[in-house]
Design a protein around this motif. Structure first.
Motif, PDB file in Angstrom:
ATOM      1  N   LEU A  50      31.834  80.836   0.336  1.00 16.58           N
ATOM      2  CA  LEU A  50      30.909  81.811   0.899  1.00 16.58           C
ATOM      3  C   LEU A  50      30.291  82.599  -0.242  1.00 16.58           C
ATOM      4  O   LEU A  50      31.006  83.089  -1.119  1.00 16.58           O
ATOM      5  CB  LEU A  50      31.640  82.767   1.846  1.00 16.58           C
ATOM      6  N   HIS A  51      28.986  82.705  -0.234  1.00 18.65           N
ATOM      7  CA  HIS A  51      28.283  83.414  -1.302  1.00 18.65           C
ATOM      8  C   HIS A  51      27.976  84.830  -0.835  1.00 18.65           C
ATOM      9  O   HIS A  51      26.887  85.137  -0.358  1.00 18.65           O
ATOM     10  CB  HIS A  51      27.012  82.659  -1.691  1.00 18.65           C
ATOM     11  N   LEU A  52      28.980  85.673  -0.975  1.00 17.53           N
ATOM     12  CA  LEU A  52      28.862  87.079  -0.637  1.00 17.53           C
ATOM     13  C   LEU A  52      28.749  87.859  -1.954  1.00 17.53           C
ATOM     14  O   LEU A  52      28.456  87.268  -2.983  1.00 17.53           O
ATOM     15  CB  LEU A  52      30.087  87.510   0.178  1.00 17.53           C
ATOM     16  N   ARG A  53      28.965  89.153  -1.923  1.00 23.98           N
ATOM     17  CA  ARG A  53      28.935  89.922  -3.190  1.00 23.98           C
ATOM     18  C   ARG A  53      29.885  89.286  -4.201  1.00 23.98           C
ATOM     19  O   ARG A  53      29.583  89.163  -5.372  1.00 23.98           O
ATOM     20  CB  ARG A  53      29.354  91.366  -2.944  1.00 23.98           C
ATOM     21  N   LYS A  54      31.047  88.930  -3.706  1.00 24.67           N
ATOM     22  CA  LYS A  54      32.031  88.206  -4.513  1.00 24.67           C
ATOM     23  C   LYS A  54      32.266  86.871  -3.809  1.00 24.67           C
ATOM     24  O   LYS A  54      32.587  86.854  -2.625  1.00 24.67           O
ATOM     25  CB  LYS A  54      33.331  89.019  -4.573  1.00 24.67           C
ATOM     26  N   PRO A  55      32.068  85.738  -4.489  1.00 25.77           N
ATOM     27  CA  PRO A  55      32.277  84.435  -3.836  1.00 25.77           C
ATOM     28  C   PRO A  55      33.689  84.340  -3.249  1.00 25.77           C
ATOM     29  O   PRO A  55      34.665  84.751  -3.865  1.00 25.77           O
ATOM     30  CB  PRO A  55      32.087  83.426  -4.963  1.00 25.77           C
ATOM     31  N   THR A  56      33.768  83.802  -2.050  1.00 24.85           N
ATOM     32  CA  THR A  56      35.040  83.644  -1.359  1.00 24.85           C
ATOM     33  C   THR A  56      35.229  82.171  -1.028  1.00 24.85           C
ATOM     34  O   THR A  56      34.374  81.565  -0.388  1.00 24.85           O
ATOM     35  CB  THR A  56      35.053  84.473  -0.055  1.00 24.85           C
ATOM     36  N   THR A  57      36.328  81.601  -1.484  1.00 30.10           N
ATOM     37  CA  THR A  57      36.615  80.191  -1.245  1.00 30.10           C
ATOM     38  C   THR A  57      37.568  80.053  -0.063  1.00 30.10           C
ATOM     39  O   THR A  57      38.614  80.693  -0.024  1.00 30.10           O
ATOM     40  CB  THR A  57      37.228  79.540  -2.494  1.00 30.10           C
ATOM     41  N   VAL A  58      37.190  79.219   0.889  1.00 30.85           N
ATOM     42  CA  VAL A  58      38.010  78.961   2.071  1.00 30.85           C
ATOM     43  C   VAL A  58      38.517  77.529   1.962  1.00 30.85           C
ATOM     44  O   VAL A  58      37.735  76.593   1.862  1.00 30.85           O
ATOM     45  CB  VAL A  58      37.190  79.173   3.368  1.00 30.85           C
ATOM     46  N   ARG A  59      39.839  77.391   1.984  1.00 25.62           N
ATOM     47  CA  ARG A  59      40.466  76.079   1.761  1.00 25.62           C
ATOM     48  C   ARG A  59      41.142  75.500   3.004  1.00 25.62           C
ATOM     49  O   ARG A  59      41.615  74.367   2.968  1.00 25.62           O
ATOM     50  CB  ARG A  59      41.509  76.199   0.652  1.00 25.62           C
ATOM     51  N   SER A  60      41.232  76.300   4.075  1.00 28.94           N
ATOM     52  CA  SER A  60      41.976  75.824   5.249  1.00 28.94           C
ATOM     53  C   SER A  60      41.493  76.514   6.521  1.00 28.94           C
ATOM     54  O   SER A  60      40.816  77.542   6.470  1.00 28.94           O
ATOM     55  CB  SER A  60      43.472  76.111   5.075  1.00 28.94           C
ATOM     56  N   ALA A  61      41.898  75.945   7.644  1.00 26.30           N
ATOM     57  CA  ALA A  61      41.569  76.542   8.936  1.00 26.30           C
ATOM     58  C   ALA A  61      42.220  77.909   9.072  1.00 26.30           C
ATOM     59  O   ALA A  61      41.644  78.823   9.660  1.00 26.30           O
ATOM     60  CB  ALA A  61      42.018  75.620  10.064  1.00 26.30           C
ATOM     61  N   LYS A  62      43.392  78.083   8.510  1.00 24.11           N
ATOM     62  CA  LYS A  62      44.084  79.385   8.556  1.00 24.11           C
ATOM     63  C   LYS A  62      43.260  80.443   7.841  1.00 24.11           C
ATOM     64  O   LYS A  62      43.069  81.552   8.354  1.00 24.11           O
ATOM     65  CB  LYS A  62      45.473  79.249   7.931  1.00 24.11           C
ATOM     66  N   GLN A  63      42.772  80.127   6.649  1.00 24.75           N
ATOM     67  CA  GLN A  63      41.935  81.085   5.918  1.00 24.75           C
ATOM     68  C   GLN A  63      40.643  81.360   6.676  1.00 24.75           C
ATOM     69  O   GLN A  63      40.185  82.503   6.729  1.00 24.75           O
ATOM     70  CB  GLN A  63      41.620  80.567   4.511  1.00 24.75           C
ATOM     71  N   ALA A  64      40.066  80.333   7.263  1.00 28.15           N
ATOM     72  CA  ALA A  64      38.837  80.510   8.037  1.00 28.15           C
ATOM     73  C   ALA A  64      39.105  81.408   9.243  1.00 28.15           C
ATOM     74  O   ALA A  64      38.320  82.309   9.542  1.00 28.15           O
ATOM     75  CB  ALA A  64      38.295  79.154   8.487  1.00 28.15           C
ATOM     76  N   PHE A  65      40.228  81.180   9.927  1.00 31.40           N
ATOM     77  CA  PHE A  65      40.584  82.009  11.078  1.00 31.40           C
ATOM     78  C   PHE A  65      40.738  83.472  10.663  1.00 31.40           C
ATOM     79  O   PHE A  65      40.263  84.373  11.358  1.00 31.40           O
ATOM     80  CB  PHE A  65      41.874  81.510  11.737  1.00 31.40           C
ATOM     81  N   ASP A  66      41.402  83.699   9.542  1.00 28.07           N
ATOM     82  CA  ASP A  66      41.592  85.072   9.063  1.00 28.07           C
ATOM     83  C   ASP A  66      40.252  85.752   8.815  1.00 28.07           C
ATOM     84  O   ASP A  66      40.068  86.924   9.172  1.00 28.07           O
ATOM     85  CB  ASP A  66      42.445  85.094   7.794  1.00 28.07           C
ATOM     86  N   LEU A  67      39.314  85.035   8.209  1.00 32.81           N
ATOM     87  CA  LEU A  67      37.979  85.596   7.976  1.00 32.81           C
ATOM     88  C   LEU A  67      37.244  85.855   9.288  1.00 32.81           C
ATOM     89  O   LEU A  67      36.632  86.910   9.473  1.00 32.81           O
ATOM     90  CB  LEU A  67      37.142  84.642   7.119  1.00 32.81           C
ATOM     91  N   LEU A  68      37.287  84.889  10.179  1.00 35.43           N
ATOM     92  CA  LEU A  68      36.592  85.012  11.462  1.00 35.43           C
ATOM     93  C   LEU A  68      37.128  86.185  12.279  1.00 35.43           C
ATOM     94  O   LEU A  68      36.369  86.886  12.937  1.00 35.43           O
ATOM     95  CB  LEU A  68      36.736  83.714  12.268  1.00 35.43           C
ATOM     96  N   SER A  69      38.422  86.401  12.238  1.00 37.65           N
ATOM     97  CA  SER A  69      39.021  87.429  13.086  1.00 37.65           C
ATOM     98  C   SER A  69      39.007  88.818  12.454  1.00 37.65           C
ATOM     99  O   SER A  69      39.066  89.813  13.172  1.00 37.65           O
ATOM    100  CB  SER A  69      40.450  87.043  13.471  1.00 37.65           C
ATOM    101  N   ALA A  70      38.904  88.901  11.140  1.00 39.39           N
ATOM    102  CA  ALA A  70      39.008  90.220  10.500  1.00 39.39           C
ATOM    103  C   ALA A  70      37.739  90.690   9.794  1.00 39.39           C
ATOM    104  O   ALA A  70      37.448  91.878   9.791  1.00 39.39           O
ATOM    105  CB  ALA A  70      40.166  90.214   9.501  1.00 39.39           C
TER     106      ALA A  70
END
Length: 78
Positions: A8-28
């Motif tokens: 994800l190209h936000l202020r600070k690049p964020t790398t998502v490697r799994s569905a768990k990490q994606a879920f955490d981003l989506l929910s929070a």
């Protein structure tokens, strides 16, 4: 773990490697809390843990949620 990460190209690049990490981003930290792609991605990423959804399906739905929220991203193979 996903074979191709999503960056994800936000202020600070964020790398998502799994569905768990994606879920955490989506929910929070997601900028919207509605939308068809958002809801589908949230449910799919949660479903990976239960074994009801494949990693690949969850990743594809996460990419659609990124597009829906107009979050710039790229993908890369780790």
């Amino acid at each position: 773990m996903w074979t191709s990460v999503v960056i994800l190209h936000l202020r600070k690049p964020t790398t998502v490697r799994s569905a768990k990490q994606a879920f955490d981003l989506l929910s929070a930290r997601w900028p919207v809390s509605e939308g068809k792609a958002y809801i589908a991605a949230l449910e799919a990423c949660e479903g990976v843990d239960d074994g009801h959804v494949s990693d690949d399906s969850a990743r594809e739905l996460f990419l659609l949620a990124l597009k829906e929220a107009e979050i710039p991203y790229s993908t890369d193979i780790e």
